[in-house]
Design an enzyme around this catalytic site. Structure first.
Site, PDB file in Angstrom:
ATOM      1  N   MET A   1     103.033  25.066 -51.518  1.00 59.40           N
ATOM      2  CA  MET A   1     102.032  24.881 -52.584  1.00 59.40           C
ATOM      3  C   MET A   1     102.114  23.479 -53.189  1.00 59.40           C
ATOM      4  SD  MET A   1     102.657  28.500 -54.579  1.00 59.40           S
ATOM      5  CE  MET A   1     104.427  28.369 -54.682  1.00 59.40           C
TER       6      MET A   1
ATOM      7  N   ASP B   1      95.850  39.553 -49.223  1.00 56.56           N
ATOM      8  CA  ASP B   1      95.608  38.215 -49.771  1.00 56.56           C
ATOM      9  C   ASP B   1      94.854  37.328 -48.807  1.00 56.56           C
ATOM     10  OD1 ASP B   1      96.969  38.635 -52.050  1.00 56.56           O
ATOM     11  OD2 ASP B   1      98.828  37.668 -51.411  1.00 56.56           O
TER      12      ASP B   1
ATOM     13  N   LYS C   1      92.230  34.757 -53.533  1.00 57.23           N
ATOM     14  CA  LYS C   1      91.471  33.642 -52.984  1.00 57.23           C
ATOM     15  C   LYS C   1      92.322  32.387 -53.111  1.00 57.23           C
ATOM     16  CE  LYS C   1      86.846  32.536 -51.976  1.00 57.23           C
ATOM     17  NZ  LYS C   1      87.000  32.875 -50.566  1.00 57.23           N
TER      18      LYS C   1
HETATM   19  N1  SAH Z   1     105.016  34.001 -49.228  1.00 55.62           N
HETATM   20  C1  SAH Z   1     104.488  32.877 -48.509  1.00 55.62           C
HETATM   21  C2  SAH Z   1     104.250  31.679 -49.399  1.00 55.62           C
HETATM   22  C3  SAH Z   1     103.165  31.901 -50.398  1.00 55.62           C
HETATM   23  S1  SAH Z   1     102.873  30.501 -51.396  1.00 55.62           S
HETATM   24  C4  SAH Z   1     105.421  32.527 -47.353  1.00 55.62           C
HETATM   25  O1  SAH Z   1     106.533  33.041 -47.287  1.00 55.62           O
HETATM   26  O2  SAH Z   1     105.002  31.780 -46.463  1.00 55.62           O
HETATM   27  C5  SAH Z   1     101.516  29.772 -50.556  1.00 55.62           C
HETATM   28  C6  SAH Z   1     101.954  28.515 -49.865  1.00 55.62           C
HETATM   29  O3  SAH Z   1     102.586  28.828 -48.635  1.00 55.62           O
HETATM   30  C7  SAH Z   1     100.841  27.580 -49.462  1.00 55.62           C
HETATM   31  O4  SAH Z   1     100.452  26.754 -50.546  1.00 55.62           O
HETATM   32  C8  SAH Z   1     101.473  26.780 -48.379  1.00 55.62           C
HETATM   33  O5  SAH Z   1     102.340  25.794 -48.909  1.00 55.62           O
HETATM   34  C9  SAH Z   1     102.335  27.809 -47.714  1.00 55.62           C
HETATM   35  N2  SAH Z   1     101.708  28.402 -46.547  1.00 55.62           N
HETATM   36  C10 SAH Z   1     101.380  29.684 -46.349  1.00 55.62           C
HETATM   37  N3  SAH Z   1     100.870  29.866 -45.112  1.00 55.62           N
HETATM   38  C11 SAH Z   1     100.904  28.656 -44.527  1.00 55.62           C
HETATM   39  C12 SAH Z   1     100.543  28.177 -43.237  1.00 55.62           C
HETATM   40  N4  SAH Z   1     100.025  28.988 -42.314  1.00 55.62           N
HETATM   41  N5  SAH Z   1     100.719  26.879 -42.968  1.00 55.62           N
HETATM   42  C13 SAH Z   1     101.230  26.042 -43.878  1.00 55.62           C
HETATM   43  N6  SAH Z   1     101.577  26.431 -45.106  1.00 55.62           N
HETATM   44  C14 SAH Z   1     101.430  27.725 -45.426  1.00 55.62           C
END
Ligand code: SAH
Length: 522
Positions: A178, A41, A63
């Site tokens: 998100m 991803d 994306k």
């Molecule tokens: N499975 C992922 C979440 C996926 S949903 C997890 O456990 O982290 C995608 C959301 O995750 C983004 O919209 C954001 O809110 C958050 N996210 C993922 N990576 C991030 C990062 N490096 N910094 C801040 N927010 C992040």
């Protein structure tokens, strides 16, 4: 692998962590290394792909959240197809696969298709992004619970999957993923349902990466602040008193090279030590291998010299590359460290001495000053009639042999290796673009050949090209490992601002950190 169609593969649903490549688990890494196909991803750090075995299929499926490169159903179908082909599939997902990662749906699909899967949990951004911002999601006396909530749902929706009334005050710390697009709605719901407007809030964007950005405020002003700064995704929204710990606990952003993009021009095989050290200090090491180490065009002289090494009074090595190439030749001829007999050995630089130590040879002389001029001081003044072998790069400078001869020595020079244009060649346009956009903070040079090759790759062969390179480098800090490299860089028109005091990788990084210390990255 069975090829009769009955062979079934397996899918590993792997949490890639939140961005910092060091936050992948050991199990995740092992799965990546064994996978035939990697399906990844946007939020999975690309650098993790380097763990995939050569020849593994790399398939990009995601994306921005609003325009999926591939629909979830298509991803599910792809996983099934790959596993049915008998492949071991690494399904790499940002953060943790079961925290808003749709990993559960992929697992259900695989189970329905009768295919094997395993889940490798990952470090979720919900906890790690706040942690890298100096915010613990729980803290004794401040917060004894936290909740992780999707912010994807429009809070104005008539029927909500989120019970805002209960949620607003249920947990001490609320972490929304998100949620940036719906920030105003989220804030409104929380306040409407009893969360005080003065509650602190932090937004952490690209947490755990060198692009990490943090904005703090309260429920009453965070929307305005985020708009003013155009603070975008991907970010986590942290709501609760724990946000107040940030000033005391901030650590990641305090690193001396935090937020700096530093270009590493070393040969790929040797870049990792420099890159890792830079990353430890918070920099993004951007690898652009300007050189590559190749065998000399004719290897016979090297082999010949290696076989006869015991007949010399001294052998001088000027780099770790030279040591490695020399021993490879020696071993190919059936020799080993014992072939040196009573021959004395000199090494320019501690890294060269370390390479010798790995071959079981302790250098008799390691000049304090890590360059050719230094080694002359470390050798006996009278070299009358002594036989000396100098093993080094094909394109090396003449200072050392000339001076040895002047002292009466009989000198044989042998090319142990040569340096040619490196893999950076394939990234030249990307580099030019970054330089053009002012997105490179520093470029490091660890030898004259790294400078020469980088300048020539950027078109600096002509006078005009040179001027263009100078223009691209305005505003970029040029860091050199030592005086010889500095001299080459200056001759090519670069303005060297940082030179290592000790001519080693550690010295170079230290000098660069000193240069940037206390200056905020922009
Ligand atoms: N499975 C992922 C979440 C996926 S949903 C997890 O456990 O982290 C995608 C959301 O995750 C983004 O919209 C954001 O809110 C958050 N996210 C993922 N990576 C991030 C990062 N490096 N910094 C801040 N927010 C992040």
């Amino acid at each position: 692998m069975k090829r009769d169609g009955t062979a079934k593969g397996k899918v590993y649903l792997i949490g890639a962590g939140p961005g910092d490549p060091g936050l992948l688990t050991l199990k995740g890494k092992a799965c990546l290394e064994s996978a035939d196909a990697v399906v990844y991803d946007r939020l999975a750090n690309d650098r993790l792909l380097a763990y995939a075995k050569p020849g593994a299929e790399l398939i990009y499926v995601g994306k921005e959240s609003s325009r999926h490169a591939m629909k979830q159903e298509e991803i599910n179908a792809l996983l099934v197809k790959l596993a049915r082909e008998g492949k071991v599939v690494a399904r790499l997902k940002g953060g943790d696969p079961f925290v808003f990662g749709r990993g559960g749906e992929e697992a259900e699909t695989l189970r329905r298709a009768g295919l094997a899967f395993e889940v490798v949990p990952g470090v979720t951004s919900a906890i790690a992004a706040p942690a890298y911002a100096g915010i613990p999601v729980t803290h004794r006396g401040v917060a004894s619970s936290f909740a992780v909530i999707t912010g994807h749902e429009d809070p104005q929706k008539a029927v909500s999957a989120i019970n805002w009334e209960k949620l607003a005050t249920a947990a001490d710390t609320l972490v929304f993923l998100m949620g940036m697009e719906n920030l105003p709605g989220i804030v409104a719901q929380l306040v409407a349902h009893g969360r005080p407007a003065r509650t602190p809030v932090a937004l952490v964007r690209w947490g755990t990466t060198t692009d990490q950005g943090v904005l703090t405020g309260t429920l009453s002003d965070i929307v305005e602040r985020a708009e003013a700064e155009q603070f975008g995704s991907p970010a986590v929204i942290v709501v609760g008193e724990v946000v107040n710990l940030r000033p005391a606990l901030s650590w990641f952003e305090e690193k001396p090279l935090f937020g700096r993009r530093v270009v590493v021009t070393r040969a790929r095989a040797q870049a990792s030590k420099l890159s890792e050290r830079l990353a430890e200090l918070g920099a993004e090491a951007w690898e652009f291998p300007a050189i590559r180490v190749a065998p000399p065009e004719d290897e016979r002289p090297l082999r010949q010299a290696a076989v006869q090494v015991g007949t010399y009074d001294w052998v001088i090595f000027t780099s770790a590359n030279g040591v490695e190439a020399f021993f490879a030749a020696l071993q190919a001829e059936g020799g080993d460290a014992r072939s040196f007999g009573g021959t004395r050995v000199a090494a320019i630089g501690s890294e060269t001495a370390e390479a010798l130590a790995r071959q079981g040879i302790r250098a008799d002389a390691v000049p304090e000053e890590f360059r050719a001029e230094g080694i002359l001081a470390a050798l006996p003044a009278d070299l009358q009639g002594k036989r000396i072998l100098v093993a080094r790069a094909a394109e090396a400078r003449q200072v050392l042999p000339a001076e040895l001869r002047r002292r009466g020595a009989e000198v044989d020079e042998v090319a142990a290796y040569r340096t040619i244009i490196g893999e950076g060649q394939g990234r030249v346009e990307e580099l030019r673009h970054l330089l053009e956009a002012g997105e490179v903070d520093a470029v490091t040079f660890t030898s004259s050949s790294t400078v020469k090759n980088l300048v020539s790759l950027l078109g600096g062969e002509s006078e005009e090209g040179r001027a263009e390179v100078r223009r691209l480098f305005s505003g970029v800090t040029v860091a050199s490992i030592g005086p010889i490299t500095t001299k080459t860089a200056r001759e090519l028109g670069l303005n060297v601002q940082v030179e290592a005091a000790e001519y080693t990788i550690a010295g170079l990084v230290e000098a660069l950190a000193g240069h940037f210390q206390g200056r905020a990255a922009v």
